[in-house]
Design a protein around this motif. Sequence first.
Motif, PDB file in Angstrom:
ATOM      1  N   GLN A 311       1.010  -0.983   0.229  1.00  0.00           N
ATOM      2  CA  GLN A 311      -0.224   0.141  -0.092  1.00  0.00           C
ATOM      3  C   GLN A 311       0.644   1.310  -0.074  1.00  0.00           C
ATOM      4  O   GLN A 311       0.970   2.081  -0.553  1.00  0.00           O
ATOM      5  N   ARG A 312       1.908   1.328   0.317  1.00  0.00           N
ATOM      6  CA  ARG A 312       2.746   2.215   0.345  1.00  0.00           C
ATOM      7  C   ARG A 312       3.330   2.843  -0.449  1.00  0.00           C
ATOM      8  O   ARG A 312       3.879   3.613  -1.273  1.00  0.00           O
ATOM      9  N   HIS A 313       3.846   1.480  -1.655  1.00  0.00           N
ATOM     10  CA  HIS A 313       3.935   1.552  -2.956  1.00  0.00           C
ATOM     11  C   HIS A 313       2.652   1.894  -3.954  1.00  0.00           C
ATOM     12  O   HIS A 313       3.220   1.411  -4.625  1.00  0.00           O
ATOM     13  N   GLY A 314       1.839   1.748  -3.148  1.00  0.00           N
ATOM     14  CA  GLY A 314       0.975   2.795  -4.621  1.00  0.00           C
ATOM     15  C   GLY A 314      -0.192   1.801  -4.433  1.00  0.00           C
ATOM     16  O   GLY A 314      -1.157   2.376  -5.195  1.00  0.00           O
ATOM     17  N   LEU A 315       0.032   0.289  -4.211  1.00  0.00           N
ATOM     18  CA  LEU A 315      -1.705  -0.469  -4.632  1.00  0.00           C
ATOM     19  C   LEU A 315      -3.158  -0.111  -3.976  1.00  0.00           C
ATOM     20  O   LEU A 315      -2.882   0.270  -2.771  1.00  0.00           O
ATOM     21  N   ARG A 316      -3.887  -0.281  -4.685  1.00  0.00           N
ATOM     22  CA  ARG A 316      -4.974  -0.061  -4.142  1.00  0.00           C
ATOM     23  C   ARG A 316      -5.796  -0.950  -4.874  1.00  0.00           C
ATOM     24  O   ARG A 316      -5.751  -0.890  -6.091  1.00  0.00           O
ATOM     25  N   VAL A 317      -6.222  -1.775  -4.523  1.00  0.00           N
ATOM     26  CA  VAL A 317      -7.451  -2.509  -4.768  1.00  0.00           C
ATOM     27  C   VAL A 317      -9.326  -2.004  -4.495  1.00  0.00           C
ATOM     28  O   VAL A 317      -9.243  -1.630  -3.410  1.00  0.00           O
ATOM     29  N   LEU A 318      -9.548  -2.118  -5.238  1.00  0.00           N
ATOM     30  CA  LEU A 318     -11.361  -2.090  -5.750  1.00  0.00           C
ATOM     31  C   LEU A 318     -12.478  -3.229  -5.032  1.00  0.00           C
ATOM     32  O   LEU A 318     -11.738  -3.470  -6.070  1.00  0.00           O
ATOM     33  N   PRO A 319     -12.305  -3.598  -3.609  1.00  0.00           N
ATOM     34  CA  PRO A 319     -13.288  -5.014  -3.595  1.00  0.00           C
ATOM     35  C   PRO A 319     -14.381  -4.661  -4.641  1.00  0.00           C
ATOM     36  O   PRO A 319     -15.041  -3.432  -4.599  1.00  0.00           O
ATOM     37  N   ARG A 320     -15.885  -5.997  -5.011  1.00  0.00           N
ATOM     38  CA  ARG A 320     -16.703  -6.010  -5.170  1.00  0.00           C
ATOM     39  C   ARG A 320     -17.740  -6.600  -4.595  1.00  0.00           C
ATOM     40  O   ARG A 320     -17.146  -7.364  -3.631  1.00  0.00           O
ATOM     41  N   ASP A 321     -19.034  -5.810  -4.638  1.00  0.00           N
ATOM     42  CA  ASP A 321     -20.430  -5.936  -4.135  1.00  0.00           C
ATOM     43  C   ASP A 321     -21.268  -5.418  -4.364  1.00  0.00           C
ATOM     44  O   ASP A 321     -21.672  -4.591  -4.011  1.00  0.00           O
ATOM     45  N   PRO A 322     -22.270  -6.171  -5.530  1.00  0.00           N
ATOM     46  CA  PRO A 322     -21.807  -7.950  -5.687  1.00  0.00           C
ATOM     47  C   PRO A 322     -20.572  -7.894  -5.774  1.00  0.00           C
ATOM     48  O   PRO A 322     -20.827  -7.798  -6.638  1.00  0.00           O
ATOM     49  N   PHE A 323     -20.809  -9.862  -6.599  1.00  0.00           N
ATOM     50  CA  PHE A 323     -18.593  -9.995  -7.160  1.00  0.00           C
ATOM     51  C   PHE A 323     -19.765 -11.111  -8.323  1.00  0.00           C
ATOM     52  O   PHE A 323     -18.607 -11.454  -8.715  1.00  0.00           O
ATOM     53  N   SER A 324     -21.392 -11.456  -8.227  1.00  0.00           N
ATOM     54  CA  SER A 324     -21.209 -12.101  -9.448  1.00  0.00           C
ATOM     55  C   SER A 324     -22.105 -12.119  -9.764  1.00  0.00           C
ATOM     56  O   SER A 324     -23.383 -12.093  -8.758  1.00  0.00           O
ATOM     57  N   PHE A 325     -22.924 -11.911 -10.948  1.00  0.00           N
ATOM     58  CA  PHE A 325     -24.390 -12.088 -11.926  1.00  0.00           C
ATOM     59  C   PHE A 325     -24.120 -12.847 -13.375  1.00  0.00           C
ATOM     60  O   PHE A 325     -23.469 -12.978 -13.721  1.00  0.00           O
ATOM     61  N   THR A 326     -25.347 -13.519 -12.706  1.00  0.00           N
ATOM     62  CA  THR A 326     -25.689 -14.582 -13.981  1.00  0.00           C
ATOM     63  C   THR A 326     -27.209 -13.964 -14.515  1.00  0.00           C
ATOM     64  O   THR A 326     -28.086 -14.646 -14.039  1.00  0.00           O
ATOM     65  N   PRO A 327     -26.879 -13.680 -15.744  1.00  0.00           N
ATOM     66  CA  PRO A 327     -28.157 -13.483 -16.596  1.00  0.00           C
ATOM     67  C   PRO A 327     -28.734 -14.633 -16.793  1.00  0.00           C
ATOM     68  O   PRO A 327     -28.128 -14.913 -17.513  1.00  0.00           O
ATOM     69  N   LEU A 328     -29.883 -15.024 -17.482  1.00  0.00           N
ATOM     70  CA  LEU A 328     -30.324 -16.015 -18.904  1.00  0.00           C
ATOM     71  C   LEU A 328     -30.803 -15.692 -19.940  1.00  0.00           C
ATOM     72  O   LEU A 328     -31.682 -14.283 -19.534  1.00  0.00           O
ATOM     73  N   LEU A 329     -31.482 -15.975 -20.001  1.00  0.00           N
ATOM     74  CA  LEU A 329     -31.819 -16.185 -21.459  1.00  0.00           C
ATOM     75  C   LEU A 329     -33.087 -17.546 -21.771  1.00  0.00           C
ATOM     76  O   LEU A 329     -33.099 -18.651 -21.100  1.00  0.00           O
ATOM     77  N   GLU A 330     -34.298 -17.066 -21.386  1.00  0.00           N
ATOM     78  CA  GLU A 330     -35.751 -17.076 -21.039  1.00  0.00           C
ATOM     79  C   GLU A 330     -36.661 -16.529 -21.333  1.00  0.00           C
ATOM     80  O   GLU A 330     -36.634 -15.440 -22.508  1.00  0.00           O
ATOM     81  N   ASP A 331     -37.495 -16.994 -22.086  1.00  0.00           N
ATOM     82  CA  ASP A 331     -38.908 -16.549 -22.992  1.00  0.00           C
ATOM     83  C   ASP A 331     -39.390 -15.714 -22.098  1.00  0.00           C
ATOM     84  O   ASP A 331     -40.638 -15.143 -22.829  1.00  0.00           O
ATOM     85  N   ARG A 332     -39.524 -15.187 -20.945  1.00  0.00           N
ATOM     86  CA  ARG A 332     -40.324 -14.362 -20.089  1.00  0.00           C
ATOM     87  C   ARG A 332     -39.963 -13.312 -20.426  1.00  0.00           C
ATOM     88  O   ARG A 332     -38.788 -13.055 -20.321  1.00  0.00           O
TER      89      ARG A 332
END
Length: 784
Positions: A311-332
Amino acid sequence: MTGPLPHPTDPEFALLSHSSGFRAKLIPKLPFFLLLWACLLKGGPRGGPLSCRAWPITPATCPRIIPGAEQQLREGGSQVPACLLSTFLEYRLGSSWHPAELQAGSVPFSALMLISSPATSPQQNCARVSAQLGTAPASSARRCPCRDQLPACSRRSLPWPPPSPPCARKPWEKFRRESKVRAAARRAAVVRRRGAMAAGLRGAPSLVRSSRWLQRWHPSLRPSGARSAHAGAAAQLQREYDAVVIGAGHNGLVAAAYLQQAGLRTAVLEKRHVLGGAAVTEEIVPGFKFSRASYLLSLLRPQIYADLELQRHGLRVLPRDPFSFTPLLEDRSPPRSLLLGHDMAQTQQQIAQFSQKDAQAYPEYEAFMGRMVLALDPLLDAPPVDTAALGKGSLLQQLRNLRTLKPLLQAGLALGRQLPRYYEVLTAPISKVLDHWFESEPLKATLATDAVIGAMASPHTPGSGYVLLHHVMGELEGRQGAWGYVAGGMGALSHAIAQAAAARGAHIFAEKAVCQVLLGRDGEAQGVALQDGTEVRSKLVLSNASPQITFLELIPQEQLPKDFVQRIQQIDTRSPVTKINVAVDRLPSFLAAPNARDGQPLPHHQCSIHLNCEGTQLLHQAFTEATQGHPSSRPMIELCIPSALDPGLAPPGCHVVSLFTQYTPSVLAGGRSWDEQARNAYADTVFDCIEDYAPGFKASVIGRDILTPPDLERIFGLPGGNIFHGAMSLDQLYFTRPAPSYSGYRSPIPGLYLCGSGAHPGGGVMGAAGRNAAQVAIKDFRHL
């Protein structure tokens, strides 16, 4: 010793402090007031009064310090008599000090605490004594400053120098002390000879070098000129180092940082123009910065974060929440989707769309996998058990070797009675494991992607469960299994590690391709040769390249055991991965979750978006097509949009899209290669699939970068395009990675070590292989 205080850079100083400092090594971490109190109460070698070289320290000779000594020492303004200070300095620094060398009769306790800091070395302590207290003038009287406070009878009976108390040392102590002096003299002579040979590498020729053993005992004892000479990537390539690292991937950079921190002069040689290996940020389309290969962070070991101060050397992490998205192919209309996050209640609500039973089982499943991760976690940070060494050597050596079993025993004890169930997770197909827990196909397919990603395997392939476990072993900001984006792209992570290594003094060079490992007469590694003909000598060589490149290209085959060469040739490096980096002028708008009117990112845009994951059978079908030499007609797609959280990666209003797709064979049916037509045809198939889920995606594309398995091998050195440097199957893990009897980072070539993903514990941006290999190499270096 009489006269002025020695200077830390005097040649005699290293010898003196090295030889007489053996007592200081035993007690440097004791608090000062406890040490002093113990000295006064316990006394000398036979329980008598402890002596300042020869002056007996008793309540009669030093009356001010005995009554309430502990309370006095705790007070910042307490004064310590110089005669008692000389006793302390002898035991603390391993050197004797005449009280007259301490100009004042007493010194502030705060100054004494500064001098005696346990985090400092004997040399630094002596230097601080000189700075804090000064030295006595040559004409000063040799008398104890406390002497005036003693009764007249005591003053008459205390000549200087005082006589040594009888039996101050046992007979063998003199021999031991003289032996240490002679040994230190020999070491100092060796160091001086080495220093003369490598004067151009270690700084100014006049720089005095202390013993190599002493330098290893405390990093601060290393010559300051050596460290300043290694200022990082801008330094000039020298012809000799202690260690050379082949390849500036993240593991190689981690190894270099630890090697340099241990005092080994280290150089890193990278063939590409950019550091980081597969963890790089590149601007393929003007204005768009892509994490061209690796694209998410989770597995990097917490110890590396802390040790290298990333972190002192510049690392910055961007957490994700939510982290998973699964869209479906449906007739509805609208189609359903599955959104998973860290909020368990909301996640259960999402799963309940498909199955109430699964929603109730999901927390227990997460806890089950979490316990297994915690049990196996210690195995990642230590070399695999060397079973061959357990029965070798003396009885004492065999007992010491048993300590390597500790991580394995810890894992077994942590799993406890649940071991049979956890064994099933490691060996069974992930489809079987998930069928035991859940009934809804979208949930099972979404979870199964982590079991097959990067692997030429189906959810029905035995052992695919371990790959799932491998991808949930990480943590981010203390949250187990979390993944995130690196601000600035994955290259920012590599840059932070490189900065940490350079700050410690490592030399890092791009566009320095290694073509051969140099061997000595006895077959040991002695350095490397570059493609431009330059030879760089070193005692250690660590290869961040794959096992295939290291042992089949950089080492003459006749120098390696035939069985070992055969094992390396047989490593499964099949890769199903084609990575496509896309620049778009707007966010994808999914039928299952349309965009907002203002076009700003929504929560699902930060996720890993799983397409063609309506069921595990779709994944198996895509795998089957690839095994027959055909790219999948409905490939598994993991779509990520890092610019949703890091808008600086793209111009305003635009975005970068990472498509991690499979399955694509390395060689097409009929032996055809991946020419431009084949590459574009597959990319069009992927884009057509995305268009089904997010209409308008194809029209938003500005540019694309297609990396098939041969491209991944050519550009990043990934064998067969395999992102793990070899399959993460059970027959290529732990004891057998990369080959049986060579899983502990050492190789058949003495002085050559494997520190990349082809070694334990495997692939992913983890850094464990680099850290573990460096620790093994450092241990061996100390015995050279």
